[in-house]
Design a protein around this motif. Structure first.
Motif, PDB file in Angstrom:
ATOM      1  N   ALA A  95       0.832  -1.210   0.000  1.00  0.00           N
ATOM      2  CA  ALA A  95       0.000   0.000   0.000  1.00  0.00           C
ATOM      3  C   ALA A  95       0.862   1.253   0.000  1.00  0.00           C
ATOM      4  N   ALA A  96       1.971   1.219   0.751  1.00  0.00           N
ATOM      5  CA  ALA A  96       2.873   2.376   0.796  1.00  0.00           C
ATOM      6  C   ALA A  96       3.476   2.635  -0.590  1.00  0.00           C
ATOM      7  N   PHE A  97       3.857   1.573  -1.276  1.00  0.00           N
ATOM      8  CA  PHE A  97       4.421   1.732  -2.629  1.00  0.00           C
ATOM      9  C   PHE A  97       3.387   2.373  -3.560  1.00  0.00           C
ATOM     10  N   LEU A  98       2.149   1.881  -3.504  1.00  0.00           N
ATOM     11  CA  LEU A  98       1.096   2.426  -4.377  1.00  0.00           C
ATOM     12  C   LEU A  98       0.829   3.894  -4.053  1.00  0.00           C
ATOM     13  N   LEU A  99       0.886   4.252  -2.763  1.00  0.00           N
ATOM     14  CA  LEU A  99       0.670   5.650  -2.382  1.00  0.00           C
ATOM     15  C   LEU A  99       1.795   6.539  -2.911  1.00  0.00           C
ATOM     16  N   ILE A 100       3.035   6.099  -2.746  1.00  0.00           N
ATOM     17  CA  ILE A 100       4.176   6.883  -3.242  1.00  0.00           C
ATOM     18  C   ILE A 100       4.076   7.050  -4.763  1.00  0.00           C
ATOM     19  N   LYS A 101       3.669   5.990  -5.434  1.00  0.00           N
ATOM     20  CA  LYS A 101       3.511   6.032  -6.896  1.00  0.00           C
ATOM     21  C   LYS A 101       2.424   7.034  -7.294  1.00  0.00           C
ATOM     22  N   LYS A 102       1.281   6.965  -6.623  1.00  0.00           N
ATOM     23  CA  LYS A 102       0.175   7.871  -6.956  1.00  0.00           C
ATOM     24  C   LYS A 102       0.552   9.321  -6.653  1.00  0.00           C
ATOM     25  N   ALA A 103       1.241   9.554  -5.538  1.00  0.00           N
ATOM     26  CA  ALA A 103       1.677  10.913  -5.202  1.00  0.00           C
ATOM     27  C   ALA A 103       2.637  11.452  -6.248  1.00  0.00           C
ATOM     28  N   SER A 104       3.519  10.588  -6.743  1.00  0.00           N
ATOM     29  CA  SER A 104       4.487  11.030  -7.759  1.00  0.00           C
ATOM     30  C   SER A 104       3.800  11.395  -9.066  1.00  0.00           C
ATOM     31  N   GLU A 105       2.638  10.798  -9.321  1.00  0.00           N
ATOM     32  CA  GLU A 105       1.882  11.097 -10.538  1.00  0.00           C
ATOM     33  C   GLU A 105       1.082  12.401 -10.408  1.00  0.00           C
ATOM     34  N   LEU A 106       0.580  12.684  -9.212  1.00  0.00           N
ATOM     35  CA  LEU A 106      -0.347  13.799  -9.035  1.00  0.00           C
ATOM     36  C   LEU A 106       0.286  15.072  -8.470  1.00  0.00           C
ATOM     37  N   ILE A 107       1.454  14.962  -7.848  1.00  0.00           N
ATOM     38  CA  ILE A 107       2.089  16.133  -7.227  1.00  0.00           C
ATOM     39  C   ILE A 107       3.335  16.524  -8.010  1.00  0.00           C
ATOM     40  N   ASP A 108       3.424  17.791  -8.369  1.00  0.00           N
ATOM     41  CA  ASP A 108       4.602  18.305  -9.073  1.00  0.00           C
ATOM     42  C   ASP A 108       5.353  19.240  -8.123  1.00  0.00           C
ATOM     43  N   MET A 109       6.517  18.787  -7.662  1.00  0.00           N
ATOM     44  CA  MET A 109       7.271  19.557  -6.673  1.00  0.00           C
ATOM     45  C   MET A 109       7.812  20.874  -7.233  1.00  0.00           C
ATOM     46  N   ARG A 110       7.847  21.022  -8.527  1.00  0.00           N
ATOM     47  CA  ARG A 110       8.395  22.246  -9.124  1.00  0.00           C
ATOM     48  C   ARG A 110       7.555  23.476  -8.786  1.00  0.00           C
ATOM     49  N   GLY A 111       6.307  23.272  -8.401  1.00  0.00           N
ATOM     50  CA  GLY A 111       5.467  24.417  -8.058  1.00  0.00           C
ATOM     51  C   GLY A 111       5.035  24.410  -6.600  1.00  0.00           C
ATOM     52  N   HIS A 112       5.683  23.583  -5.786  1.00  0.00           N
ATOM     53  CA  HIS A 112       5.226  23.429  -4.398  1.00  0.00           C
ATOM     54  C   HIS A 112       5.806  24.477  -3.464  1.00  0.00           C
ATOM     55  N   SER A 113       4.965  24.959  -2.539  1.00  0.00           N
ATOM     56  CA  SER A 113       5.433  25.828  -1.453  1.00  0.00           C
ATOM     57  C   SER A 113       4.579  25.554  -0.226  1.00  0.00           C
ATOM     58  N   GLY A 114       5.167  25.755   0.934  1.00  0.00           N
ATOM     59  CA  GLY A 114       4.439  25.515   2.183  1.00  0.00           C
ATOM     60  C   GLY A 114       5.335  25.801   3.366  1.00  0.00           C
ATOM     61  N   GLU A 115       4.741  25.891   4.543  1.00  0.00           N
ATOM     62  CA  GLU A 115       5.494  26.254   5.742  1.00  0.00           C
ATOM     63  C   GLU A 115       6.407  25.136   6.231  1.00  0.00           C
TER      64      GLU A 115
END
Length: 564
Positions: free
Chosen positions: A62-82
């Motif tokens: 399940a952890a592998f599938l979550l990491i895979k899905k996050a890598s598909e949906l999240i683009d770190m090039r535009g990420h910002s946060g505290e």
């Protein structure tokens, strides 16, 4: 063999897009045997903490599938946060929960990391108990430089990733890196201030956290850093061990917080971190308004907090678990920013089976209706256990009333200890209410086994004997527990509130009824046992307990008649 359980607590770098968060989190539910416990997004940090649990193999899948899905949906090039971060799935710690060691859990962390590196092309580091070298044990070292410094870090031979590519390629530019760990249960815990100042929140964090602050010459804020012989900054340690912390401003709440990671709650529990933060804030002219849990918390942490504050108030600790939870929530201000629901925030409550299946969770009238229905269970054994529960509950009530009596403040600990004993007896008897019915059902299940050949007949006979032995042991435990619980009522008859004399006496009568009722069940089940040595032994012990209970009942009636 007992089931092994591990918890996985991935932190993803998305806290604002609800659709993405839900899609990433719920992918773990596609794996059989995994239970999704919590999804806790934060808009200001732009980060979500996801918690799920299960046996090791399903959890790492399940952890592998979550990491895979996050890598598909999240683009770190535009990420910002505290919050500090360097990847779409920023961290993915595995936590041993039951029947598995930290070292065994580390092996699963290594398997997960290797697969993430090979199949997803995501670089990363093992930290905490999974670390391959000492400097990588600390997450802040692995994540230093964050996403913006990742290209430099990956090119540094000293920071070659433990898994995945050692280059900042196009794929890595999107996914960032991931840190995978095996670690003890960590409580992510934020303390709220009546301030908007990040600098002042940080000052308190430095007061409290184990690492402390950098020593400076002259002015403690702007002075020149003091360096050791190796050129490293000299640190002034903070107040508490096993605590990491930083200050930040949370725009969605309009306040500053101190964000703690309590890495070993047996060293520094949650209530000590909160209490010391209150003191540090007060010294700096600030006030703590409450606190916030991120993710789930062990039940023990909440009960320990309740006991801490009850003791400070010289109040009895022998109150119900539900009351203790209320006291912990209010004492720590866990409902300061939003409602705190124990059923969804305490890990043990999240893992409980459907409460509707338990007799003790029925209403009083529901229990009576269930007993009166056309079924053989619950029967006399469960009712005996419940009557015993009511008896010791009365004794516990008298102990708690006595602990709170005006003028008896110097004796509150004496009564608190009796109330705590009463609660323990009450909890054991409540367990036996359902277990007596379960033991009867085991006999029924054994009688339903097939008997079409000699092997099946022998197996069926053995199963019936084993189930009948267990169904004899359970009412014996009811007898034993109810008899032992009488000590609470006896102590209160002697030293408790004399205006509650009748309550303690009724408690004794209930306990005696529980002993007698359970005694009948021991006898009726023991008569069918083939193992007469076992049967004769348990009957002899049951007879002795029965006679003791009768003697205590007679003493109690004589005492009450004398005093009244």
């Amino acid at each position: 063999m007992q089931k092994q359980l591990i918890e996985c607590v991935p932190n993803i770098s998305e806290g604002r897009d609800a659709k993405k968060i839900q899609e990433i989190a719920h992918v773990v539910e596609t794996v059989a045997g995994v239970k999704l416990l919590d999804i806790d997004p934060g808009a200001a940090t732009n980060r979500t903490v996801i918690t799920f649990v299960g046996e090791p193999e399903p959890v790492i899948e399940a952890a592998f599938l979550l990491i895979k899905k996050a890598s598909e949906l999240i683009d770190m090039r535009g990420h910002s946060g505290e919050h500090p971060r360097f990847g779409a799935t920023d961290v993915c710690p595995l936590v041993p929960i039951a029947n598995i060691s930290l070292e065994e859990t580390a092996q699963y962390a290594h398997r997960l990391g290797e697969r993430v590196g090979k199949e997803l092309g995501i670089p990363g580091y093992f930290y905490e108990a999974a670390a391959k070298e000492p400097k990588r044990k600390n997450l802040s070292n692995c994540r230093e430089g964050e996403y913006e410094g990742l290209s430099t870090k990956l090119a540094d031979p000293n920071w070659k990733p433990d898994f995945g590519p050692a280059e900042f390629n196009a794929n890595v530019a999107k996914t960032g890196a991931t840190a995978i760990a095996s670690r003890d249960f960590l409580i992510a815990y934020n303390v709220n201030l009546n301030s908007t100042s990040t600098r002042r929140a940080n000052a308190i964090a430095f007061d409290i956290r184990e690492r402390g602050r950098v020593k400076r010459e002259g002015n403690p804020i702007t002075g020149k850093k003091v360096l050791d012989e190796n050129g490293e900054p000299v640190l002034i340690p903070g107040k508490l061990k096993a605590v990491k912390g930083i200050g930040w401003y949370i725009e969605e709440y309009g306040i500053a917080q101190i964000s703690y990671n309590l890495t070993n709650v047996s060293i520094t529990p949650m209530h000590i971190a909160f209490d010391e933060t209150c003191k540090a804030a007060d010294r700096r002219g600030l006030r703590v308004t409450g606190s916030e849990l991120v993710g789930l918390v062990p039940l023990k942490a909440m009960l320990d907090a309740a006991d801490f504050y009850l003791t400070k108030q010289s109040r009895s600790l022998g109150i119900s678990e539900s009351e203790k939870i209320k006291i912990a929530v209010k004492s720590l201000g866990l409902d300061d920013l939003k409602p705190f629901d124990p059923k969804t925030r305490i890990i043990e409550y999240m893992l409980e089976e459907d409460a509707s299946k338990k007799l003790v969770d029925l209403t009083v009238s529901g229990f009576a209706e269930e007993t009166a229905a056309e079924s053989m269970a619950p029967g006399g054994g469960s009712i005996s256990a419940y009557v015993g529960t009511l008896g010791v509950a009365l004794g516990t009530m008298v102990a708690n009333l006595s602990a709170h009596k005006a003028g008896w403040d110097d004796k509150w600990e004496f009564y608190s200890k009796w109330a705590e004993k009463g609660q323990a007896y009450k909890d054991k008897l409540l367990f036996l209410v359902d277990e007596d019915t379960n033991s009867f059902n085991k006999i029924m299940d054994a009688f339903r086994l097939p008997k079409d050949n000699p092997q099946e007949v022998a197996a069926r006979k053995a199963a019936i004997e084993a189930a009948t032995q267990y169904a004899t042991e359970i009412p014996f435990q009811v007898m034993e527990t109810a008899r032992n619980s009488m000590e609470v009522m006896q102590a209160m008859l002697k030293d408790g509130l004399q205006s509650s004399l009748s309550d303690s006496a009724v408690g004794i009568l209930c306990a005696k009824t529980a002993v007698l009722g359970a005694y009948f069940n021991v006898r009726i089940n023991a008569k069918d046992l083939k193992d007469r040595e076992f049967a004769d032994n348990i009957l002899a012990r049951a007879e002795a307990i029965y006679q003791e209970a009768l003697a205590i009942e007679n003493e109690t009636i004589a005492l009450v008649n004398e005093k009244m």
